[in-house]
Design an enzyme around this catalytic site. Structure first.
Site, PDB file in Angstrom:
ATOM      1  N   ALA A 100       0.840  -1.198   0.000  1.00 12.69           N
ATOM      2  CA  ALA A 100       0.000   0.000   0.000  1.00 12.69           C
ATOM      3  C   ALA A 100       0.869   1.241   0.000  1.00 12.69           C
ATOM      4  CB  ALA A 100      -0.925  -0.004   1.213  1.00 12.69           C
ATOM      5  N   ASP A 101       0.266   2.355  -0.401  1.00  8.09           N
ATOM      6  CA  ASP A 101       0.943   3.637  -0.327  1.00  8.09           C
ATOM      7  C   ASP A 101      -0.096   4.719  -0.067  1.00  8.09           C
ATOM      8  OD1 ASP A 101       3.752   4.769  -0.770  1.00  8.09           O
ATOM      9  OD2 ASP A 101       2.506   6.158  -1.910  1.00  8.09           O
TER      10      ASP A 101
END
Length: 198
Positions: A71-72
């Site tokens: 994720a970011d």
């Protein structure tokens, strides 16, 4: 005989993402990906987080019995990403810019098992109240803002800055829980939303 669930690997060193994933009842191991996180010229923030989540996943090996979750997250003001602060002055500038205004938070989540890959992008709108110079300096004297996009933590003292929020709070922390749970179930990983022993 039932089919064994694949092993879940969180491809992130973020303690906040790990804690949110634990809240879903998921069992997982942690491996962080080392990639170049430099934005491409004129890259939109929403495109940037999706590319980062995908490239983090591609940097880690995945077998048939392994599901990678990467994720970011980015904080966006005036169509520009506010990353983690470089120093006190950088954090102060960010918080002054966010004061009394609304901003967006985008998180991209990517799940991959060999060639199968699914991703989701989640947007939350956050409105701050007015932040005085004294309040900003007092906040920056704490340990809280230094490894956070936008220089604040909504789950901590920074939550007192928020006048209004439209969307997922866990998305602002770094992992949108509803969308993550739905993605996990698509990969035959069913979160256990019950206490141990029940």
């Amino acid at each position: 005989m039932g089919t064994l669930s694949p092993t879940l690997v969180l491809g992130s060193a973020s303690p906040r993402r790990a804690e949110l994933l634990r809240q879903l009842g998921a069992n997982f191991t942690i491996r962080s990906a080392d990639i170049d996180e430099t934005p491409i010229h004129d890259e939109l923030p929403r495109d940037y987080v999706q590319r980062m989540a995908r490239e983090k996943s591609e940097a880690l090996e995945s077998g048939n019995d392994t599901v990678l979750l990467t994720a970011d997250t980015t904080v966006v003001l005036d169509n520009k990403s506010l990353g983690k602060p470089a120093d006190f002055a950088d954090a102060q500038t960010m918080l002054e810019a966010l004061s009394g205004r609304s901003h967006e938070v985008y998180t991209a989540v990517c799940l991959r098992q060999e060639t199968q890959c699914k991703a989701v992008l989640v947007r939350t709108l956050v409105e701050f109240g007015e932040l005085s110079d004294r309040l900003i300096k007092d906040y920056l004297a704490t340990d809280e803002p230094w490894d956070k996009a936008g220089s604040y933590a909504i789950q901590g003292k920074g939550g007192s800055f928020v006048r209004r929020i439209d969307g997922s709070v866990s998305n602002v922390i770094g992992l949108p829980m509803l969308e993550t749970r739905e993605l996990l179930m698509q990969f035959a990983i069913a979160p256990v939303l019950k206490e141990p022993g029940t």
